[in-house]
Design a protein around this motif. Sequence first.
Motif, mmCIF file in Angstrom:
data_model
loop_
_atom_site.group_PDB
_atom_site.id
_atom_site.type_symbol
_atom_site.label_atom_id
_atom_site.label_comp_id
_atom_site.label_asym_id
_atom_site.label_seq_id
_atom_site.Cartn_x
_atom_site.Cartn_y
_atom_site.Cartn_z
ATOM 1 N N GLY A 89 -124.711 12.137 -17.170
ATOM 2 C CA GLY A 89 -125.902 11.828 -17.965
ATOM 3 C C GLY A 89 -125.639 10.910 -19.144
ATOM 4 O O GLY A 89 -126.364 10.959 -20.140
ATOM 5 N N MET B 16 -130.869 18.644 -21.552
ATOM 6 C CA MET B 16 -129.705 18.094 -22.225
ATOM 7 C C MET B 16 -129.349 18.919 -23.452
ATOM 8 O O MET B 16 -128.210 19.044 -23.846
ATOM 9 N N GLN C 245 -128.927 17.042 -8.477
ATOM 10 C CA GLN C 245 -130.276 16.549 -8.250
ATOM 11 C C GLN C 245 -130.524 16.342 -6.749
ATOM 12 O O GLN C 245 -131.554 16.741 -6.225
ATOM 13 N N VAL D 287 -128.612 8.646 -19.546
ATOM 14 C CA VAL D 287 -129.756 9.443 -20.003
ATOM 15 C C VAL D 287 -129.637 9.693 -21.508
ATOM 16 O O VAL D 287 -130.602 9.555 -22.261
HETATM 17 N N1 ATP Z 1 -129.756 16.139 -19.017
HETATM 18 C C1 ATP Z 1 -130.289 15.730 -17.896
HETATM 19 N N2 ATP Z 1 -131.423 16.270 -17.480
HETATM 20 C C2 ATP Z 1 -131.980 15.864 -16.314
HETATM 21 N N3 ATP Z 1 -131.461 14.933 -15.492
HETATM 22 C C3 ATP Z 1 -130.335 14.365 -15.872
HETATM 23 C C4 ATP Z 1 -129.683 14.723 -17.090
HETATM 24 N N4 ATP Z 1 -128.558 14.008 -17.204
HETATM 25 C C5 ATP Z 1 -128.489 13.235 -16.103
HETATM 26 N N5 ATP Z 1 -129.562 13.440 -15.321
HETATM 27 C C6 ATP Z 1 -129.823 12.791 -14.036
HETATM 28 O O1 ATP Z 1 -128.551 12.621 -13.384
HETATM 29 C C7 ATP Z 1 -128.433 11.322 -12.832
HETATM 30 C C8 ATP Z 1 -127.201 10.640 -13.424
HETATM 31 O O2 ATP Z 1 -127.425 10.400 -14.816
HETATM 32 P P1 ATP Z 1 -126.805 9.114 -15.539
HETATM 33 O O3 ATP Z 1 -127.017 7.884 -14.732
HETATM 34 O O4 ATP Z 1 -127.282 9.114 -16.949
HETATM 35 O O5 ATP Z 1 -125.254 9.521 -15.502
HETATM 36 P P2 ATP Z 1 -124.012 8.633 -15.919
HETATM 37 O O6 ATP Z 1 -123.024 9.560 -16.562
HETATM 38 O O7 ATP Z 1 -124.465 7.449 -16.722
HETATM 39 O O8 ATP Z 1 -123.468 8.209 -14.501
HETATM 40 P P3 ATP Z 1 -122.477 6.988 -14.137
HETATM 41 O O9 ATP Z 1 -121.243 7.164 -14.956
HETATM 42 O O10 ATP Z 1 -122.221 7.186 -12.681
HETATM 43 O O11 ATP Z 1 -123.238 5.744 -14.466
HETATM 44 C C9 ATP Z 1 -129.723 10.594 -13.149
HETATM 45 O O12 ATP Z 1 -130.540 10.609 -12.014
HETATM 46 C C10 ATP Z 1 -130.376 11.387 -14.253
HETATM 47 O O13 ATP Z 1 -131.767 11.380 -14.172
#
Ligand code: ATP
Length: 651
Positions: free
Chosen positions: A368, A336, A553, A371
């Motif tokens: 993310g 990140m 991923q 995250v």
């Molecule tokens: N910086 C990062 N490093 C590693 N893995 C990440 C990172 N950011 C996101 N991921 C992985 O990507 C996937 C999606 O992340 P996350 O749920 O936080 O996204 P989001 O933007 O909240 O998605 P949504 O809007 O669909 O809820 C998760 O499986 C997470 O582990």
Amino acid sequence: MEPVRTDFDSKVLHARQLLREGRDIPPSLVAEEVQRSWSRSLKHGLREHDRVLFNPVSAAQLRRLDDTHRVLLDHAAPELQRLFAALDNAHWVIACLEARGTVVKALGGQSAALRDIATALRPGLNLSENVAGTSAPGCALEERRPVIVRGSEHFLEEIHMCACVAVPIFDPAGDLAGVLNASRHHHAPSIGILEPLALTARAIENRMVNALPDALHLRLHYSAELVGTPMCGLLAISRDGRLLGANPLARQLLELDMLPGTAQCAQTVFQCGLGPLLDMLRKHGRTPTPLHCHNGVRLHVCLADDAHPRPFTAPVPRPAVAAGAPHAARASTPSMLADSKLSLRIHQAERAFARNIPVLINGETGTGKEVLARHLHDGGPRASGPFVAINCSAIPSGLIESELFGYDDGAFTGARRGGMAGRFEQANGGTLFLDEIGDMPLELQARLLRVLQERTLTRLGSTRSIALDCSVICATHRDLAQRVASGEFREDLYYRVNGLRVTLPALRERSDLDALIDHLLAREAAPATPALTAAARDCLHRHDWPGNIRELQQVLRLGAALAEAGCIDVGHLPPELTDAPLSLPAEAPRDGQAQCADGKATLQQAEAEAVRAAFLRHDGNVSATARTLGIARATLYRKLRSYGLLADAEA
Ligand SMILES: Nc1ncnc2c1ncn2[C@@H]1O[C@H](COP(=O)(O)OP(=O)(O)OP(=O)(O)O)[C@@H](O)[C@H]1O
């Protein structure tokens, strides 16, 4: 009236007449930036007689301003005071506006003679072009450079009495932080205010860079004599050599914006590892030492007076993660933080969150957001409490109220006996993460606002107030400001949740894709992590990633499962990533980038030709072409597609 003014006024009058008639205005009548601002004001639907400057500003709005722009205010206020004291005359009102054009601080205007100007520059008033038309601060924010607007050059007649000078302020990430403005009566005696105003803006920018914590602060300039003066470039580097921030002069001297990504500052900027850089700086102490930079320029560099290079030799371990926090939050932190601009924003978010300033996270799906929210919680003041996430768009609107606020026994038919604590209550002592806040029904927004303001809640069917002590982080993929404008999101709630906004870039825009791929691959396929062939990696760079990190991923997980002989090759990737063959058309770029009427090639065409020539020179090797052009590979793929140099499924 002085003759020059009469001449000025009549020129502007003539120019405005030409504007009304839709005719070209010669630059000898009015500066080109003012003309552009007039055109934008017309596009915003403003009329010269509109009156917007004396709109009321409520005490609540002012409080919100202070909360939201505390960082800018902390750095700007002392410098504004200094400038005001130095001016030592009663003709000016000095103001600082935030990046969207709202006045956050103003000095001067106590005398009756300046009252009208002070009213037009009072805190809370928005002077962006779409509200107030052409003014120096509004235009400087659009043009991102110093602007002078005098008298009737202002679009609205109600500010024709002012002459204003404005200078933009840039934050350590190179983004607009706000603008400094000085206004006086148009016909009052003039002094050269531009220079002191610009110096004050530079001082505010330098303060912001110097305030970056956990950073190694460097000073640099072409001239050794200027290193350490207010005129030098400032650079802040993290303990592992990444760029955390720079003032505009350092950005210019080092041509930072030309770099494909500034993740490893020591290596890409100074062309040496962090170790040799630190050794050299330690050896010479505060004496400026010549260093060759990536752009071939030799700069004199030294440590700032208060810099301590020692802690940077080894990364400081991160604080322990709260029990029960998912593995993703811990594992994701390094990747990140790899994109330098993003890492600065995250750093700011950590600091804001620690001071209970609400953080709003923007970003497409899978970028993310959750995250990051967990990461903030893990390092925040309530890390030992629970992290409770709720997706506002996934709960039926009839249930969201009870889900958030809970209910008491018998609150409604079907309610659980004994009642139920809502998510807010569950998050007490920890962090509540409100995902997709932009989709919250309007009627619930009022209730949420009340809870956030009063820090107490009442369960449905109850009269008992429950005290709340939790941090709140909101996230959305929507443009909340736009939803406010269209009446779908309450403005007061918007300001309440948007203490600091972090926009997570889409994967296709990230400068650290390779680092992220390696990190995720190691995570997904440990301990026997397969290698990626160059062709497979190329495919990953060419994809648009609508599902962002989540999609990446999955793709890596599949690749690792199908890998042969410890290698993931093109055949192990899903077909949507591999169906984009390269082609090299012999012809120059297509229409869209055609010739200008006067026969000169457009900027876009020149760029297309440079891209095409480099691509051919490297026999279609994307990595080498991107390196030569100094841009990220993802950017190069986008350009290749848009110039018709790369045939893919969408082209
Ligand atoms: N910086 C990062 N490093 C590693 N893995 C990440 C990172 N950011 C996101 N991921 C992985 O990507 C996937 C999606 O992340 P996350 O749920 O936080 O996204 P989001 O933007 O909240 O998605 P949504 O809007 O669909 O809820 C998760 O499986 C997470 O582990």
